[in-house]
Design a protein around this motif. Sequence first.
Motif, PDB file in Angstrom:
ATOM      1  N   TYR A   1       4.939  12.899 -11.391  1.00 12.59           N
ATOM      2  CA  TYR A   1       5.117  13.536 -12.131  1.00 12.59           C
ATOM      3  C   TYR A   1       5.701  14.441 -11.489  1.00 12.59           C
ATOM      4  O   TYR A   1       6.361  14.890 -12.142  1.00 12.59           O
TER       5      TYR A   1
ATOM      6  N   ILE B   1      -1.055   6.743   3.905  1.00 10.80           N
ATOM      7  CA  ILE B   1       0.558   7.020   3.829  1.00 10.80           C
ATOM      8  C   ILE B   1       1.299   6.234   2.332  1.00 10.80           C
ATOM      9  O   ILE B   1       1.438   4.859   2.266  1.00 10.80           O
ATOM     10  N   PHE B   2       1.991   7.384   1.715  1.00 14.01           N
ATOM     11  CA  PHE B   2       2.572   7.041   0.578  1.00 14.01           C
ATOM     12  C   PHE B   2       3.957   7.204   0.275  1.00 14.01           C
ATOM     13  O   PHE B   2       4.269   8.766   0.453  1.00 14.01           O
ATOM     14  N   SER B   3       4.660   6.324  -0.234  1.00 19.12           N
ATOM     15  CA  SER B   3       6.185   7.006  -0.210  1.00 19.12           C
ATOM     16  C   SER B   3       7.004   6.587  -2.051  1.00 19.12           C
ATOM     17  O   SER B   3       6.958   6.404  -2.492  1.00 19.12           O
TER      18      SER B   3
ATOM     19  N   PHE C   1       6.921  -4.088  -7.497  1.00 22.79           N
ATOM     20  CA  PHE C   1       6.906  -5.313  -7.078  1.00 22.79           C
ATOM     21  C   PHE C   1       5.826  -6.108  -7.097  1.00 22.79           C
ATOM     22  O   PHE C   1       4.914  -5.471  -6.740  1.00 22.79           O
TER      23      PHE C   1
ATOM     24  N   ALA D   1       0.855  -0.973   0.185  1.00 21.52           N
ATOM     25  CA  ALA D   1       0.011   0.122   0.228  1.00 21.52           C
ATOM     26  C   ALA D   1       1.402   1.048  -0.115  1.00 21.52           C
ATOM     27  O   ALA D   1       0.537   2.551  -0.495  1.00 21.52           O
ATOM     28  N   LEU D   2       1.753   1.112   0.510  1.00 19.85           N
ATOM     29  CA  LEU D   2       2.835   2.296   0.791  1.00 19.85           C
ATOM     30  C   LEU D   2       4.057   3.513  -0.404  1.00 19.85           C
ATOM     31  O   LEU D   2       4.039   3.929  -0.931  1.00 19.85           O
ATOM     32  N   SER D   3       3.676   1.829  -0.759  1.00 19.05           N
ATOM     33  CA  SER D   3       4.370   1.976  -2.329  1.00 19.05           C
ATOM     34  C   SER D   3       3.973   1.989  -3.879  1.00 19.05           C
ATOM     35  O   SER D   3       4.729   2.304  -5.005  1.00 19.05           O
ATOM     36  N   SER D   4       2.702   1.158  -3.639  1.00 22.76           N
ATOM     37  CA  SER D   4       2.149   0.931  -4.878  1.00 22.76           C
ATOM     38  C   SER D   4       1.774   2.682  -5.785  1.00 22.76           C
ATOM     39  O   SER D   4       0.492   3.355  -4.842  1.00 22.76           O
ATOM     40  N   PHE D   5       1.551   2.085  -7.113  1.00 16.94           N
ATOM     41  CA  PHE D   5       0.588   2.908  -8.131  1.00 16.94           C
ATOM     42  C   PHE D   5       0.851   3.125  -8.921  1.00 16.94           C
ATOM     43  O   PHE D   5       0.600   2.012  -9.100  1.00 16.94           O
ATOM     44  N   GLU D   6      -0.170   3.551  -9.649  1.00 21.77           N
ATOM     45  CA  GLU D   6      -0.975   2.951 -11.320  1.00 21.77           C
ATOM     46  C   GLU D   6      -1.492   4.265 -11.950  1.00 21.77           C
ATOM     47  O   GLU D   6      -2.288   4.902 -11.749  1.00 21.77           O
ATOM     48  N   ILE D   7       0.055   3.923 -12.967  1.00 23.55           N
ATOM     49  CA  ILE D   7      -0.554   5.470 -13.795  1.00 23.55           C
ATOM     50  C   ILE D   7      -0.890   4.911 -15.198  1.00 23.55           C
ATOM     51  O   ILE D   7      -0.173   4.395 -15.538  1.00 23.55           O
TER      52      ILE D   7
ATOM     53  N   TYR E   1       0.203  17.738 -12.786  1.00 31.12           N
ATOM     54  CA  TYR E   1      -1.313  16.609 -12.383  1.00 31.12           C
ATOM     55  C   TYR E   1      -2.877  16.460 -12.282  1.00 31.12           C
ATOM     56  O   TYR E   1      -3.811  16.156 -12.810  1.00 31.12           O
TER      57      TYR E   1
ATOM     58  N   GLN F   1      -0.976   6.578 -18.708  1.00 32.85           N
ATOM     59  CA  GLN F   1      -0.674   7.356 -19.957  1.00 32.85           C
ATOM     60  C   GLN F   1      -1.599   7.399 -20.881  1.00 32.85           C
ATOM     61  O   GLN F   1      -1.627   6.706 -21.677  1.00 32.85           O
ATOM     62  N   ASP F   2      -1.670   8.632 -21.531  1.00 35.20           N
ATOM     63  CA  ASP F   2      -1.915   8.716 -22.476  1.00 35.20           C
ATOM     64  C   ASP F   2      -1.426   8.323 -24.224  1.00 35.20           C
ATOM     65  O   ASP F   2      -0.756   7.572 -24.335  1.00 35.20           O
TER      66      ASP F   2
ATOM     67  N   LYS G   1      -1.429   9.876  -5.497  1.00 36.82           N
ATOM     68  CA  LYS G   1      -0.126   9.731  -5.753  1.00 36.82           C
ATOM     69  C   LYS G   1       0.829   9.928  -7.237  1.00 36.82           C
ATOM     70  O   LYS G   1       1.602  10.298  -7.065  1.00 36.82           O
ATOM     71  N   ASN G   2      -0.366   9.320  -7.873  1.00 39.04           N
ATOM     72  CA  ASN G   2       0.449   9.786  -9.313  1.00 39.04           C
ATOM     73  C   ASN G   2       0.790  11.921  -9.615  1.00 39.04           C
ATOM     74  O   ASN G   2       1.411  11.651 -10.059  1.00 39.04           O
TER      75      ASN G   2
END
Lengths: 307, 307
Positions: B264, B218-220, B302, A298-304, B246, A306-307, B259-260
């Motif tokens: 950016y 929290i987001f890192s 990961f 949860a701490l480090s995941s993100f989802e982008i 963004y 892109q166009d 987060k995104n």
Amino acid sequence: MSLIIIGTVAFDAIETPFGKTDKIVGGAATFASLAASYLYDKTKIVAVVGDDFKKEDIQTLNNRGIDTEGLQIKEGEKSFFWSGKYHNDMNSRDTLITELNVLENFDPIIPDSYQDCEYLMLGNLTPQIQQTVIKRLKNRPKLIVLDTMNFWMDIMMGDLLDTLKMIDVLTINDSEARQLSGEYSLVKAANKILTMGPKYLIIKKGEHGALLFHEDKIFSAPALPLADVFDPTGAGDTFAGGFIGYLAKVGTINFNNMKNALIYGSALASFCVEKFGTERLKELSQQEINNRIQQFVALSSFEIIQD
Amino acid sequence: MSLIIIGTVAFDAIETPFGKTDKIVGGAATFASLAASYLYDKTKIVAVVGDDFKKEDIQTLNNRGIDTEGLQIKEGEKSFFWSGKYHNDMNSRDTLITELNVLENFDPIIPDSYQDCEYLMLGNLTPQIQQTVIKRLKNRPKLIVLDTMNFWMDIMMGDLLDTLKMIDVLTINDSEARQLSGEYSLVKAANKILTMGPKYLIIKKGEHGALLFHEDKIFSAPALPLADVFDPTGAGDTFAGGFIGYLAKVGTINFNNMKNALIYGSALASFCVEKFGTERLKELSQQEINNRIQQFVALSSFEIIQD
């Protein structure tokens, strides 16, 4: 097949802003093997203690399935003892006492039953002792991880460089990476260190996480921000034990598994600092570890997208 | 609907281990608006310069689609000027010269055409000026982001605390978060600061990335490890500009988009430091930005499959 961890098994006396301990069990091999034991069930240690070390403390390791046949007990001698005091920021500390005792003439003996070693963790000791262990194994392990420190760079750089040629993964902190390479940029430092022997380099940055370098690839593992750091002693060793324990468990060495191993190491280290010494590491449940791993996701995941 | 960025537009003279510049264009609003312009096409600035500022420098902003109607040009006065020298580690610097000039009596004028402001970035200025801008907008923007610094905490804490009550997102660095909260642990610091007004807190940690706090989440965000940091000037402002740019682009405020936005911001900041001043930020292609975002994905992703 087994995972062998060599390092100190020792007594620590610790003072932090939260409290103070008498002599409690510590040492790199203790922390690392406890951490590894949650991931891999054939963990064995090579270390030395004096006759002041209690049977029940060894039993604590055995209860976690850790093989202590390689733990020498020196009659009439005393165990390695370290005492330190952490400052309010918990990132810096003063060493108050270091008594080498049994460590002064430590000759690591590898029991025959350890010759099935597939994964080898060389905890922070003199580069010569680390080399001796490698040489005393009849077959070269599938993976050799080495931890070291600035002290050996100061006084035994030649020996350290020789040892680096024999290993696969090096774990050091950022200032040690700069000292070893002579480069300030960690990317340049890593590129140089990866020509010295290790194929993988882990740079530990404490509360800022860790970086993994391999060929031209980099992985950045976050550290879990914690409200309270009770006692940082052993966090680096716990990280290393969790790291190699995960790799021993999955059995395949590649960059993706290394990344996950960093996360497991970081997760176990985040438990270690919650109580004094090894206290927290002795009582973990699989559920707690799984939950902590999910916190890292949860701490480090993100989802982008892109166009 | 538009994004308004208020901050300095200035001259900088910079010395780094890699070289030295004469007076070049700098300032928080310059860096932030250039960064935002790659993501959102209705970016407008509020700032003040003297008549020493060249028309072609303003044209550079206009060429990127940045509206400069809110940029006051004071005849017979000089632009804000800062000169600094970076040390070898590129993380610390000495300020050699600070000439406030036009900034001394800066009264931010909001053109009528700016009253469609939906996203507001309050760059680092006195808390009073930041408040004035909010009050001069007829409608409260959908999102207000505020950047500040230790200097205002030292001399105008009361005004700063009043201003914090009016905003949504605060961006500060780790030592400023500790100063503002009186807490060493960043988790405790964040919990306290989130009761002061902002619903989101971003703690910038330079080469160690950034942390985003919101409620109990929290987001890192990692920083991209770079072989060469040529000139760090403006990296924080570029980060903030990319962040709000963004959010203006996607138009929905939630934790996932935040987060995104951090990624950016970090990606654009990683370009900023590759050349002196705004040089690199003027010439980016969409492809370069997309590739850099992919580097951030590779750096931090990961996949752990638990038993």
